[in-house]
Motif scaffolding. Structure first.
Motif, PDB file in Angstrom:
ATOM      1  N   LYS A 140     -36.741  39.493  24.822  1.00 36.70           N
ATOM      2  CA  LYS A 140     -37.846  38.812  25.479  1.00 36.70           C
ATOM      3  C   LYS A 140     -37.339  38.175  26.757  1.00 36.70           C
ATOM      4  N   VAL A 141     -38.224  37.929  27.677  1.00 34.77           N
ATOM      5  CA  VAL A 141     -37.854  37.238  28.900  1.00 34.77           C
ATOM      6  C   VAL A 141     -38.209  35.768  28.744  1.00 34.77           C
ATOM      7  N   VAL A 142     -37.198  34.922  28.760  1.00 37.05           N
ATOM      8  CA  VAL A 142     -37.395  33.483  28.675  1.00 37.05           C
ATOM      9  C   VAL A 142     -36.562  32.836  29.754  1.00 37.05           C
ATOM     10  N   VAL A 143     -36.812  31.549  30.017  1.00 36.32           N
ATOM     11  CA  VAL A 143     -36.071  30.903  31.087  1.00 36.32           C
ATOM     12  C   VAL A 143     -34.618  30.710  30.696  1.00 36.32           C
ATOM     13  N   THR A 144     -33.769  30.523  31.712  1.00 32.94           N
ATOM     14  CA  THR A 144     -32.329  30.486  31.461  1.00 32.94           C
ATOM     15  C   THR A 144     -31.750  29.090  31.424  1.00 32.94           C
ATOM     16  N   ALA A 145     -32.569  28.037  31.530  1.00 31.05           N
ATOM     17  CA  ALA A 145     -32.054  26.676  31.404  1.00 31.05           C
ATOM     18  C   ALA A 145     -31.531  26.473  29.983  1.00 31.05           C
ATOM     19  N   PRO A 146     -30.303  25.988  29.825  1.00 30.33           N
ATOM     20  CA  PRO A 146     -29.696  25.928  28.496  1.00 30.33           C
ATOM     21  C   PRO A 146     -30.219  24.764  27.666  1.00 30.33           C
ATOM     22  N   ALA A 147     -30.155  24.927  26.339  1.00 26.56           N
ATOM     23  CA  ALA A 147     -30.494  23.835  25.440  1.00 26.56           C
ATOM     24  C   ALA A 147     -29.366  22.821  25.428  1.00 26.56           C
ATOM     25  N   ILE A 148     -29.713  21.559  25.224  1.00 26.77           N
ATOM     26  CA  ILE A 148     -28.707  20.505  25.124  1.00 26.77           C
ATOM     27  C   ILE A 148     -28.411  20.281  23.650  1.00 26.77           C
ATOM     28  N   ALA A 149     -27.263  20.714  23.210  1.00 29.33           N
ATOM     29  CA  ALA A 149     -26.884  20.570  21.812  1.00 29.33           C
ATOM     30  C   ALA A 149     -25.380  20.694  21.695  1.00 29.33           C
ATOM     31  N   PRO A 150     -24.785  19.934  20.779  1.00 34.30           N
ATOM     32  CA  PRO A 150     -23.338  20.054  20.569  1.00 34.30           C
ATOM     33  C   PRO A 150     -23.003  21.389  19.937  1.00 34.30           C
ATOM     34  N   GLY A 160     -25.609  18.726  35.728  1.00 36.74           N
ATOM     35  CA  GLY A 160     -25.701  19.038  34.312  1.00 36.74           C
ATOM     36  C   GLY A 160     -27.113  19.402  33.920  1.00 36.74           C
ATOM     37  N   ASN A 161     -27.477  19.112  32.663  1.00 31.70           N
ATOM     38  CA  ASN A 161     -28.770  19.499  32.128  1.00 31.70           C
ATOM     39  C   ASN A 161     -29.543  18.280  31.643  1.00 31.70           C
ATOM     40  N   LEU A 162     -30.867  18.333  31.787  1.00 28.82           N
ATOM     41  CA  LEU A 162     -31.734  17.228  31.396  1.00 28.82           C
ATOM     42  C   LEU A 162     -32.848  17.758  30.508  1.00 28.82           C
ATOM     43  N   GLU A 163     -33.155  16.989  29.477  1.00 28.76           N
ATOM     44  CA  GLU A 163     -34.238  17.350  28.563  1.00 28.76           C
ATOM     45  C   GLU A 163     -35.071  16.106  28.262  1.00 28.76           C
ATOM     46  N   ALA A 164     -36.393  16.259  28.281  1.00 30.06           N
ATOM     47  CA  ALA A 164     -37.286  15.132  27.996  1.00 30.06           C
ATOM     48  C   ALA A 164     -38.466  15.640  27.177  1.00 30.06           C
ATOM     49  N   LYS A 190     -32.571  13.092  27.027  1.00 25.12           N
ATOM     50  CA  LYS A 190     -31.130  13.252  26.858  1.00 25.12           C
ATOM     51  C   LYS A 190     -30.570  14.138  27.967  1.00 25.12           C
ATOM     52  N   ALA A 191     -29.321  13.878  28.282  1.00 24.93           N
ATOM     53  CA  ALA A 191     -28.643  14.606  29.357  1.00 24.93           C
ATOM     54  C   ALA A 191     -27.285  15.093  28.868  1.00 24.93           C
ATOM     55  N   GLU A 192     -26.893  16.236  29.392  1.00 26.38           N
ATOM     56  CA  GLU A 192     -25.580  16.809  29.099  1.00 26.38           C
ATOM     57  C   GLU A 192     -24.825  16.948  30.424  1.00 26.38           C
ATOM     58  N   ILE A 193     -23.656  16.292  30.498  1.00 23.74           N
ATOM     59  CA  ILE A 193     -22.917  16.230  31.758  1.00 23.74           C
ATOM     60  C   ILE A 193     -21.511  16.788  31.550  1.00 23.74           C
ATOM     61  N   PRO A 194     -21.220  17.972  32.083  1.00 21.02           N
ATOM     62  CA  PRO A 194     -19.840  18.479  32.021  1.00 21.02           C
ATOM     63  C   PRO A 194     -18.933  17.638  32.926  1.00 21.02           C
ATOM     64  N   LEU A 195     -17.959  16.972  32.340  1.00 22.87           N
ATOM     65  CA  LEU A 195     -17.054  16.129  33.126  1.00 22.87           C
ATOM     66  C   LEU A 195     -15.944  16.948  33.755  1.00 22.87           C
ATOM     67  N   ASN A 196     -15.495  17.958  33.051  1.00 20.46           N
ATOM     68  CA  ASN A 196     -14.474  18.888  33.521  1.00 20.46           C
ATOM     69  C   ASN A 196     -14.496  20.086  32.589  1.00 20.46           C
ATOM     70  N   GLU A 197     -13.517  20.965  32.701  1.00 20.01           N
ATOM     71  CA  GLU A 197     -13.506  22.157  31.859  1.00 20.01           C
ATOM     72  C   GLU A 197     -13.302  21.820  30.390  1.00 20.01           C
ATOM     73  N   ARG A 198     -12.742  20.662  30.102  1.00 19.97           N
ATOM     74  CA  ARG A 198     -12.456  20.301  28.717  1.00 19.97           C
ATOM     75  C   ARG A 198     -13.542  19.438  28.095  1.00 19.97           C
ATOM     76  N   ASP A 199     -14.129  18.523  28.863  1.00 21.11           N
ATOM     77  CA  ASP A 199     -14.960  17.466  28.301  1.00 21.11           C
ATOM     78  C   ASP A 199     -16.423  17.602  28.691  1.00 21.11           C
ATOM     79  N   ILE A 200     -17.294  17.353  27.720  1.00 26.20           N
ATOM     80  CA  ILE A 200     -18.738  17.297  27.940  1.00 26.20           C
ATOM     81  C   ILE A 200     -19.247  15.974  27.383  1.00 26.20           C
ATOM     82  N   LEU A 201     -20.052  15.280  28.169  1.00 20.36           N
ATOM     83  CA  LEU A 201     -20.648  14.024  27.745  1.00 20.36           C
ATOM     84  C   LEU A 201     -22.147  14.223  27.549  1.00 20.36           C
TER      85      LEU A 201
END
Length: 726
Positions: free
Chosen positions: A34-44, A283-287, A330-341
């Protein structure tokens, strides 16, 4: 109807990976693009105890059950306890109902019923579910809050948009099913239309069944139901942004409850929600924002009515009006290649009014209106931060902290009769309750620490600790009457006992340790084996004591010593512990010219103990196992399933819980998908085994109610279902 809400999780051009894993047929999976948008989900990242189910696996189950909670019968560590035909309640590692976080399309909804006849999963129809996720072990703080068990997430199918250059995309499906036991039948219609940037979809369904029969041919009364759902979804996308608006309603004209003294005689729910998801340079934002309103009625269906002329009342109307609203950002912020906040904030408000109007000519239920919960309010605001780190190819960690502030209050209550010398138990209870300050504030803290080790491509190990908290619900704190009839009407445990609340309850604080070891083939497709032992210690576990003797009420001295009858109970805090182990695995048996054969199995054990009293906790599933032989041959799939359950001999004394015998069930299923048509058929309980449900509770399907009988399970039932896509 919450089931109409479209999830705001998104994926790139194909359905999410979990659907592909569940189907097990690569050729088949390509049809699901299916064709859906490419914005990623915010989830660990998924824990080893995260079990996902996609469209293909869900479709195979829709024909033989209308109970959404039954979707999770194959999840290690998860069971469900009895309710109506669409309203059973989930149990994860012995922790049930409100202790399990349930999100339906991002919404958290509280039951609007003193018997919890409308739990969150009852609002979503199976034919409008595209993906589910169960976290039965350590739950990340971003997916928890106000719960001490695991988390169940249910999402509807993702919004579909037209491919580039396609013009207007249209599609949909029509489905129907029939089940022999109870003459259950139903159907659904889904229709969608979309351009490259706009989408609209409708989903409607109807399900109906009569009373089912047990293996010995006995009609299990108060098991019939009818359910109708409708929803409309609008979605718009632009580059890396998605906006979704939903609205819908559910109408449930009736639903019998064989383990309750009352039945549902109407349930109307309307909802609306708005969701946004976007990708930014940082990063990514979800509301999300949602509102839900339920109007619920209990009374007696025909099975629980006496013959005309009886002096026992045949009418006992009870009304509930519940409202839920909230937001989540909620927001997902990649701090660097190792860490995600990940950081977030959410607010949930539950408003509840529960009143019982007078019955003309009945001295016990009149002359005025009984106020069970009057202007009940429960507000929760939560804030969390979560650090997800990948230290190397072998090691990763997850650390989270969460704070939830819960405020609760309710207004003064009124018994049926306020006249002096009348309805003395009600007057005494109301006066005592109204003299107290009802306002309560709780500050709850959650902590999650998880460490994963992946030494090679065929093994993974995970260990974690979680501190999780839950405040009491409105009924646990504010159900006030110590009159016999009122106590019997409050209680969602299916044990036939009567309950009274406790304003002074403290929040539950659970400390869980869990370890998981898993082995699998390199592609994670052929074979796997996983074992998870766990231990939970709960401070202030909300259990029960026998209702203390109170002069002028029905909480008398005899109630303290009864061992073979229904009793009256009051919620109370105690120290408790729960421990057990989950085992699951699958193994390919053979690959032949006639398809692939795979063996699957799960085994579960849980034990719960009240450390203050030495009693056992209620609703502990006995040792159980399930073994399945799957066969896949192109578009044809088959399964033979054996379910074994040990006797339930470890029971709780304070509730006079009854024991059940062990049993074994045989189920067979088949399904075939050809082009745009899918057909499913099978037989549940092939051998027509007669057995009692270990978590079914006391059988109260017809009056007079008698202590000692358990709710029987369903006897043999053949089913067939057809879905046609267009």
């Amino acid at each position: 109807m919450l089931g109409g809400a479209i999830p705001f999780c998104v994926a790139v051009s194909a359905i999410a990976d979990d659907t592909q894993v569940q189907s097990g047929d690569p050729a088949k999976e390509k049809k699901l693009e299916k064709v859906v948008v490419t914005a990623p989900a915010i989830a660990p990242k998924k824990t080893l105890n995260t079990v996902e189910m996609g469209e293909a696996a869900i479709a195979a189950k829709r024909s033989y059950t209308s109970d959404t909670a039954a979707l999770f019968d194959d999840v290690p560590g998860l069971s469900r306890y009895g309710g109506g035909g669409v309203s059973s309640l989930p149990v994860i590692h012995g922790l049930n109902d409100d202790r399990v976080k349930v999100q339906v399309n991002g919404m958290t909804v509280a039951s609007a019923c003193a018997n919890h006849m409308n739990p969150p999963l009852s609002y979503v129809d199976l034919r409008n579910i595209g993906k589910t996720q169960v976290l039965s072990g350590i739950t990340p703080v971003s997916l928890g809050g106000d719960s001490i068990g695991g988390t169940i997430i249910v999402d509807s199918p993702e919004p579909v948009f037209a491919k580039q250059g396609e013009g207007v995309h249209t599609g949909g499906s029509v489905s129907s099913f029939y089940r022999s036991n109870g003459n259950g039948f139903g159907g659904s219609l889904n229709a969608e239309a979309a351009t490259e940037n706009l989408s609209i979809a409708y989903n409607g369904s109807h399900t109906q069944s009569g009373n089912y029969k047990a293996g010995d041919g006995m009609e299990v009364k108060s098991t019939r139901y009818e359910n109708q759902n409708h929803a409309v979804t609008l979605a718009a996308r632009s580059d890396d942004h998605l906006l979704v608006l939903n609205g819908g309603q559910q109408h449930m004209p009736y639903q019998g409850f064989p383990n309750a003294r009352m039945d549902m005689t109407n349930n109307d729910s309307t909802f609306g929600n708005v969701g946004y998801k976007g990708r930014y340079d940082w990063g990514n934002l979800e509301a999300k924002f949602h509102y839900e309103h339920t109007q619920h009625t209990m009374n007696f269906l025909d099975d629980k009515r006496y013959t005309p002329g009886s002096n026992i009342p045949n009418e006992m109307p009870m009304y509930t009006d519940g409202k839920n609203l909230g937001y989540l950002v909620k927001a997902e912020i990649p701090l660097n290649e190792r860490d995600i906040l990940r950081v977030g904030n959410e607010y949930q408000r539950n408003e509840l009014n529960d009143w019982w109007p007078p019955v003309a000519g009945n001295m016990m239920m009149g002359p005025g209106t009984f106020r069970n919960i009057n202007k009940g309010e429960r507000d929760r605001i939560g804030t969390f931060a979560e650090w997800d780190a990948r230290w190397s190819d072998e090691w990763s960690s997850l650390l989270g902290l969460r704070h939830d502030h819960v405020s609760m209050d309710t207004g003064p209550v009124v018994p049926y009769d306020t006249r002096a010398g009348r309805h003395i138990p009600g007057n005494i209870s109301a006066n005592a309750f109204n003299a107290k300050d009802h306002s309560r504030d709780d500050d709850n803290f959650d902590v999650t620490a998880l460490l994963r080790y992946t030494p090679d491509a065929t093994s993974q190990f995970e260990a974690g600790y979680a501190r999780k908290s839950r405040s009491p619900n409105l009924y646990e704190r504010y159900a006030w009457s110590k009159g016999q009839m009122a106590m019997y009407m409050n209680g969602w445990f299916g044990d036939g006992n009567g309950y009274v609340g406790n304003v002074n309850l403290k929040p539950e604080n659970a400390h869980t340790l869990s370890v998981t070891a898993g082995w699998h083939d390199e592609a994670k497709q052929e074979w796997e084996f996983k074992v998870t032992p766990y231990y939970t210690y709960v401070e202030n576990y909300i259990d029960v004591d026998r209702c203390p003797v109170t002069a002028g009420t029905d909480c008398g001295a005899a109630n303290l010593t009864k061992t073979n009858d229904f009793v009256f109970l009051q919620f109370a805090n105690h120290a408790a512990q729960l421990y057990g182990v989950d085992v699951s695995g699958k193994l390919p048996i053979a690959k032949t010219d006639f398809g692939r054969f795979t063996a699957k199995g799960i085994l579960g054990y849980v034990r719960g103990e009240n450390l203050d009293t030495g009693d056992n906790l209620y609703h502990m599933m006995p040792v159980n196992a399930k073994a399945t032989l799957d066969h896949q041959w192109g578009d044809w799939s088959n399964a033979v399933e054996f379910q074994l359950v040990a006797p339930k001999s470890v029971v709780t004394k304070v509730r006079n819980e009854t024991q059940t015998a062990g049993y074994g069930l045989l189920n067979v299923r088949t399904g075939y998908e050809w082009k745009q048509v899918r057909v499913d058929a099978g037989v549940e309980n092939v051998l027509d085994k007669n057995y009692d449900l270990p978590l079914g509770g006391a059988y109260l399907g017809a009056r007079p109610y008698a202590y000692g009988a358990n709710v029987p399970g369903m006897g043999r039932s053949a089913y067939v279902g057809v879905t046609v896509k267009f």
